[in-house]
Design an enzyme around this catalytic site. Structure first.
Site, PDB file in Angstrom:
ATOM      1  N   THR A  19       7.453   0.106 -39.237  1.00 41.77           N
ATOM      2  CA  THR A  19       8.958   0.747 -39.375  1.00 41.77           C
ATOM      3  C   THR A  19       8.800   2.040 -40.261  1.00 41.77           C
ATOM      4  O   THR A  19       7.774   2.179 -41.196  1.00 41.77           O
ATOM      5  CB  THR A  19       9.890  -0.239 -40.171  1.00 41.77           C
ATOM      6  OG1 THR A  19      10.874   0.294 -40.349  1.00 41.77           O
ATOM      7  CG2 THR A  19       9.266  -0.517 -41.682  1.00 41.77           C
ATOM      8  N   ASN A  79      11.489   2.613 -41.968  1.00 40.18           N
ATOM      9  CA  ASN A  79      12.701   2.410 -42.829  1.00 40.18           C
ATOM     10  C   ASN A  79      12.146   1.823 -44.143  1.00 40.18           C
ATOM     11  O   ASN A  79      11.983   0.378 -44.006  1.00 40.18           O
ATOM     12  CB  ASN A  79      13.641   1.624 -42.140  1.00 40.18           C
ATOM     13  CG  ASN A  79      15.006   1.609 -42.821  1.00 40.18           C
ATOM     14  OD1 ASN A  79      14.927   1.143 -44.087  1.00 40.18           O
ATOM     15  ND2 ASN A  79      16.141   1.359 -42.144  1.00 40.18           N
ATOM     16  N   PRO A  80      12.167   2.115 -45.520  1.00 44.01           N
ATOM     17  CA  PRO A  80      11.560   1.522 -46.626  1.00 44.01           C
ATOM     18  C   PRO A  80      12.685   0.228 -46.908  1.00 44.01           C
ATOM     19  O   PRO A  80      12.148  -0.474 -47.484  1.00 44.01           O
ATOM     20  CB  PRO A  80      11.563   2.552 -47.630  1.00 44.01           C
ATOM     21  CG  PRO A  80      11.905   3.924 -46.915  1.00 44.01           C
ATOM     22  CD  PRO A  80      12.255   3.624 -45.415  1.00 44.01           C
ATOM     23  N   ASP A  99      14.210  -4.373 -34.681  1.00 38.37           N
ATOM     24  CA  ASP A  99      15.009  -3.402 -34.052  1.00 38.37           C
ATOM     25  C   ASP A  99      16.708  -4.108 -34.424  1.00 38.37           C
ATOM     26  O   ASP A  99      16.894  -5.085 -34.247  1.00 38.37           O
ATOM     27  CB  ASP A  99      15.183  -3.266 -32.531  1.00 38.37           C
ATOM     28  CG  ASP A  99      15.904  -2.008 -32.326  1.00 38.37           C
ATOM     29  OD1 ASP A  99      15.531  -0.979 -33.153  1.00 38.37           O
ATOM     30  OD2 ASP A  99      16.671  -2.076 -31.295  1.00 38.37           O
ATOM     31  N   GLY A 138      21.475   2.382 -45.008  1.00 42.46           N
ATOM     32  CA  GLY A 138      22.155   2.504 -43.728  1.00 42.46           C
ATOM     33  C   GLY A 138      23.665   1.957 -43.969  1.00 42.46           C
ATOM     34  O   GLY A 138      24.259   2.777 -44.847  1.00 42.46           O
TER      35      GLY A 138
HETATM   36  P1  ITT Z   1      12.751   1.689 -37.581  1.00 41.58           P
HETATM   37  O1  ITT Z   1      11.818   2.626 -38.095  1.00 41.58           O
HETATM   38  O2  ITT Z   1      12.408   0.553 -38.006  1.00 41.58           O
HETATM   39  O3  ITT Z   1      13.269   1.854 -36.126  1.00 41.58           O
HETATM   40  P2  ITT Z   1      15.528   2.473 -38.104  1.00 41.58           P
HETATM   41  O4  ITT Z   1      16.372   2.841 -39.546  1.00 41.58           O
HETATM   42  O5  ITT Z   1      15.519   3.646 -37.079  1.00 41.58           O
HETATM   43  O6  ITT Z   1      14.110   1.994 -38.365  1.00 41.58           O
HETATM   44  P3  ITT Z   1      16.662   0.789 -36.454  1.00 41.58           P
HETATM   45  O7  ITT Z   1      16.127   1.774 -35.246  1.00 41.58           O
HETATM   46  O8  ITT Z   1      16.766  -0.778 -36.244  1.00 41.58           O
HETATM   47  O9  ITT Z   1      16.118   1.287 -37.682  1.00 41.58           O
HETATM   48  O10 ITT Z   1      18.205   1.302 -36.447  1.00 41.58           O
HETATM   49  C1  ITT Z   1      19.388   0.497 -36.761  1.00 41.58           C
HETATM   50  C2  ITT Z   1      20.270   1.603 -37.519  1.00 41.58           C
HETATM   51  O11 ITT Z   1      21.106   0.831 -38.240  1.00 41.58           O
HETATM   52  C3  ITT Z   1      19.596   2.489 -38.662  1.00 41.58           C
HETATM   53  O12 ITT Z   1      20.583   3.660 -38.991  1.00 41.58           O
HETATM   54  C4  ITT Z   1      19.744   1.529 -39.999  1.00 41.58           C
HETATM   55  O13 ITT Z   1      19.913   2.334 -40.969  1.00 41.58           O
HETATM   56  C5  ITT Z   1      21.066   0.443 -39.543  1.00 41.58           C
HETATM   57  N1  ITT Z   1      20.754  -0.610 -40.041  1.00 41.58           N
HETATM   58  C6  ITT Z   1      19.847  -1.627 -39.577  1.00 41.58           C
HETATM   59  N2  ITT Z   1      19.857  -2.680 -40.471  1.00 41.58           N
HETATM   60  C7  ITT Z   1      20.649  -2.395 -41.398  1.00 41.58           C
HETATM   61  C8  ITT Z   1      21.068  -3.055 -42.603  1.00 41.58           C
HETATM   62  O14 ITT Z   1      20.488  -4.347 -42.894  1.00 41.58           O
HETATM   63  N3  ITT Z   1      21.902  -2.659 -43.271  1.00 41.58           N
HETATM   64  C9  ITT Z   1      22.688  -1.441 -42.976  1.00 41.58           C
HETATM   65  N4  ITT Z   1      22.494  -0.658 -42.008  1.00 41.58           N
HETATM   66  C10 ITT Z   1      21.424  -1.036 -41.323  1.00 41.58           C
HETATM   67 NA    NA Z   2      14.681   3.012 -35.142  1.00 45.77          NA
END
Ligand code: ITT
Ligand code: NA
Length: 184
Positions: A7, A9-10, A65, A140
């Site tokens: 991922t 996303n930290p 995801d 997010g």
């Molecule tokens: P990856 O590299 O793991 O894909 P990402 O942030 O792009 O990281 P996603 O593709 O799953 O993750 O995108 C989902 C979006 O929804 C992303 O903008 C996240 O910030 C947000 N999101 C996912 N889980 C969340 C949570 O638990 N709380 C708030 N926002 C969340």
């Molecule tokens: Na992503």
């Protein structure tokens, strides 16, 4: 046991780490790009991702995801959540929802684990979009999501509190239970 979490996303890593810590499983972040295909479901995106990565990573790994699904918009942004977060952002979502009475929404998370084949684990949490952002924790859309039955947004909770009820916490629970049954 050590588990690679693919991922960028930290925030996701922190949640998975906290969840697995008491179970004696160490989660570490591995940043590897993988194509996020345009599909109708998170499951398809996650499955494509692990299968695509499977030839490139040695040993078991997982990815996550997730998406935010808003009832008043028929589930948008859903599979487009990452793109919408980067473009419209929280303020854009709040603006689109100005004056809307139906603020119901849910988060969904799909964890895809690869150990020679793909295993999917999902979790969902229902709640509503607040009128204003609140809190500084999480990541997010957390500052504008208030889970059903709680007064705080996810951003006003600790990671442990969020994990107990969140989409990701629930997917992690299903994943952890499966690991317990299936690891020898
Ligand atoms: P990856 O590299 O793991 O894909 P990402 O942030 O792009 O990281 P996603 O593709 O799953 O993750 O995108 C989902 C979006 O929804 C992303 O903008 C996240 O910030 C947000 N999101 C996912 N889980 C969340 C949570 O638990 N709380 C708030 N926002 C969340
Ligand atoms: Na992503």
């Amino acid at each position: 046991m050590r588990l690679a979490f693919i991922t960028s996303n930290p925030g996701k890593v922190e949640e998975a780490r906290k969840y697995f810590e008491p179970l004696g499983v160490e989660v570490y972040q591995l940043r590897m790009e993988y194509p996020e295909i345009q599909a109708d479901t998170l499951e398809e995106v996650a499955l494509f991702g692990v299968e695509w990565l499977s030839g490139k990573i040695e040993g078991p790994f997982f990815l996550d995801d997730s998406g935010l699904f808003i009832d008043a918009f028929d589930g948008f942004p859903g599979v487009y959540s990452a793109y919408v977060y980067r473009t419209l952002g929280i303020d854009g979502i709040l603006k689109l929802m100005e004056g809307l009475e139906n603020r119901k929404a849910h988060f969904k998370s799909v964890i895809a684990y690869w150990d020679g084949e793909a295993h999917l684990f999902t979790g969902r949490v229902d709640g509503e979009i607040t009128a204003e952002p609140r809190g500084s924790g999480g990541f997010g859309f957390d500052p504008i999501f208030k889970p059903l039955g709680f007064e705080e947004t996810f951003a006003e909770m600790t990671t442990d509190e969020k994990n107990l009820i969140s989409h990701r916490g629930r997917a992690l629970k299903a994943f952890a239970e499966w690991l317990k049954e299936n690891l020898k």
